[in-house]
Design a protein around this motif. Structure first.
Motif, PDB file in Angstrom:
ATOM      1  N   GLN A  75      51.738  27.935  25.178  1.00  0.00           N
ATOM      2  CA  GLN A  75      53.013  27.343  25.568  1.00  0.00           C
ATOM      3  C   GLN A  75      54.154  28.350  25.447  1.00  0.00           C
TER       4      GLN A  75
ATOM      5  N   GLN B  47      58.381  31.461  32.425  1.00  0.00           N
ATOM      6  CA  GLN B  47      59.357  30.657  33.161  1.00  0.00           C
ATOM      7  C   GLN B  47      60.735  31.339  33.136  1.00  0.00           C
TER       8      GLN B  47
ATOM      9  N   ALA C 153      53.982  30.571  28.384  1.00  0.00           N
ATOM     10  CA  ALA C 153      54.451  29.883  29.596  1.00  0.00           C
ATOM     11  C   ALA C 153      55.974  29.805  29.621  1.00  0.00           C
ATOM     12  N   ASN C 154      56.582  29.582  28.444  1.00  0.00           N
ATOM     13  CA  ASN C 154      58.046  29.524  28.375  1.00  0.00           C
ATOM     14  C   ASN C 154      58.685  30.870  28.727  1.00  0.00           C
TER      15      ASN C 154
END
Ligand SMILES: [Zn+2]
Ligand SMILES: [Zn+2]
Length: 407
Positions: free
Chosen positions: A16, A23, A19-20
Motif C-alpha cells: 500500500q 500515485q 501504491a501511494n
C-alpha cells in the motif's frame, strides 16, 4: 477478499505504501505532461514508457504469475486468473490472456525478464518474445535469448516480429507452416447486403493475402491535391477503383497484383533451418509459400539480400510469354481433377521444381488455380500426370505442430 485484504492491514503494508508513492509520482508526471514543452516534453514521453509503463508492466507480469500460482483469484469467485484480470483490472480478454502468458514465459526467460524490469525492453517486444516461447518452448528461445534481445532493442515491434518469426521458422519449420495454414483457414470476407445505403465489409486474411491486397491498393491510395478524405476513405475508394479497373481487362496477360517476397536461396531450395520469406511491408510466409510463388513468378518478385539478388533474379524468372501461351492453349483452365477455374485464376506449376532440375517447358508444367496450387505447395498434396491423366493425392501425413505450448 483476495486482493483487498483488511483495510487496516493494507494501509500499513509495504504494498500500500508503494501504491501511494506511485500515485503521488503519477500526479507529478501528469502535471509535467501538461506543462513541459519541446525537447523536455519529448524526453518526458520517453521516460513515461521506459521508467514508468514498461517496468510497471514487468512488475504486473510478475505479480500476475504469483497470483495465478496462489489460486487466490478463486476467493473472489473468479474461475481463472484471466477472468479475474478482466473483471478486476478492466482488461479485455485478449489483453488479460496476453499478460498471463507473459508472466508464465518470463519466469523461464530470465534475461528478458531483467531487461523488461529495467525498461530496456518495451511491452510489445516482450509480448513477441513470450509468443515465440509459447510456440517453440522457452528452452529454444533461451538458446538465442541474447541475440534476440539485441535485435529487440534496435527494432520497432513490427520489425522484431519478423525476426522472431524467422527464428521460429529456423527452429520449427513444420510449426511455422502449420501456423500459416491455421491463419489461412481463418480467412473470410463478408460483404453485407446494403442497408440504408451502406454495405459493410469485414474479414480476415492471412499475411500473404493481406500483403497482396495492400500492395494492390497502394497504387490507388495517393492523395490528390487538397484531398480532404481520411485514410480510411482513401482506402475504401482504392478498393472500389481497383475492382472497377480490373473488371475492364480480364485477360491473363494484364497487369497483376505484384507481391515482393525477400527470400534466401536456402528457403527457395527448402533446406531445413532456412529462414522464412519476408513480405515487403511486413509479415513472413513459410518456405512452401515462397516456393509456390517461385513456380510462376509472374505474380511476384522474389529478391534476396545483397549478393543473392542477382542469383535470385536469374533463378526466379517469369514463365516466358510463349511458354505461358502454349500452356494456356494446352490446359485451358485449372487441370486439377474436378476443377475448371478459368485462366485468370491460374499459375503455371512446375511438376518437378526448378531447384530440383525441373525444366520450364511444357511437359513439366501444369496450369493450377491458386487454391489448388496452394494445396500442392503448402498442403503437401502430390500432383502428377499418369498415362495422360492428371492425378492428385492427399499427403500421407500432415505435419503436426510440435506439442510445445505448455512446458
Ligand atoms: Zn507450383
Ligand atoms: Zn483448381
Amino acid at each position: 477478499m483476495a486482493a483487498a485484504g483488511s483495510m487496516i492491514e493494507l494501509r500499513t503494508s509495504p504494498a500500500q505504501r508503494a501504491a501511494n508513492e506511485l500515485q503521488a509520482a503519477v500526479k507529478r508526471v501528469l502535471a509535467c505532461a501538461q506543462e513541459a514543452e519541446g525537447a523536455e516534453l519529448g524526453e518526458l514521453l520517453i521516460q513515461i514508457r521506459e521508467t514508468g509503463i514498461d517496468p510497471l508492466e514487468a512488475a504486473f507480469a510478475t505479480g500476475v504469475r504469483r497470483f495465478d500460482k496462489s489460486g487466490e483469484y478463486a476467493a473472489d469467485g473468479a474461475l481463472s486468473v484471466t477472468a479475474w484480470l478482466k473483471w478486476k483490472c478492466k482488461l479485455s480478454g485478449s489483453a488479460a490472456a496476453e499478460r498471463v502468458e507473459i508472466g508464465k514465459q518470463l519466469e523461464r526467460l530470465p534475461k528478458t525478464e531483467a531487461a523488461f524490469a529495467r525498461g530496456d525492453l518495451g511491452y510489445q517486444h516482450v509480448a513477441v518474445m513470450a509468443r515465440t516461447a509459447e510456440n517453440l518452448g522457452a528452452a529454444a528461445v533461451r538458446s538465442e535469448e541474447s541475440s534476440l534481445l539485441r535485435a529487440a532493442q534496435s527494432m520497432d515491434p513490427g520489425q522484431f516480429t519478423t525476426v522472431a518469426k524467422n527464428f521460429e521458422h529456423r527452429v520449427d519449420a513444420a510449426g511455422a507452416l502449420a501456423e500459416a495454414n491455421r491463419a489461412y483457414e481463418r480467412r473470410y470476407l463478408h460483404i453485407s447486403e446494403p442497408q440504408a445505403g451502406i454495405v459493410r465489409i469485414d474479414g480476415l486474411l492471412d499475411s500473404e493475402g493481406g500483403a497482396t491486397v495492400r500492395a494492390r491498393l497502394a497504387g490507388f491510395m495517393k492523395p490528390i491535391k487538397d484531398d480532404r478524405r481520411t485514410f480510411g476513405q482513401r482506402c475504401a475508394d482504392a478498393l472500389v477503383e481497383c475492382c472497377r479497373q480490373a473488371s475492364g481487362k480480364r485477360d491473363s496477360s494484364g497487369p497483376r497484383p505484384q507481391l515482393i517476397i525477400r527470400a534466401s536461396l536456402d528457403t527457395l531450395a527448402g533446406i531445413p533451418g532456412a529462414p522464412a520469406g519476408e513480405l515487403e511491408g511486413g509479415g513472413t510466409v513459410p518456405a512452401e509459400t515462397v516456393q509456390r510463388h517461385a513456380c510462376d513468378s509472374a505474380l511476384v518478385r522474389l529478391t534476396g539480400r545483397n549478393e543473392l539478388d542477382q542469383e535470385l533474379n536469374q533463378a526466379g524468372r517469369t514463365l516466358p510469354a510463349s511458354t505461358r501461351r502454349a500452356l494456356e492453349a494446352r490446359d485451358r483452365h485449372c487441370v486439377w481433377p474436378g476443377c475448371a477455374r478459368p485462366l485468370v485464376w491460374c499459375d503455371g506449376h512446375h511438376l518437378v521444381w526448378w531447384t530440383k532440375g525441373g525444366e520450364t517447358s511444357l511437359p513439366n508444367l501444369a496450369l493450377l488455380c491458386r487454391p489448388h496450387h496452394r494445396l500442392v505447395h503448402e498442403g503437401g498434396w502430390s500432383f502428377r500426370r499418369e498415362s495422360n491423366q492428371w492425378r492428385a493425392a492427399p499427403p500421407d501425413e500432415i505435419p503436426a505442430r510440435r506439442i510445445t505450448r505448455r512446458e
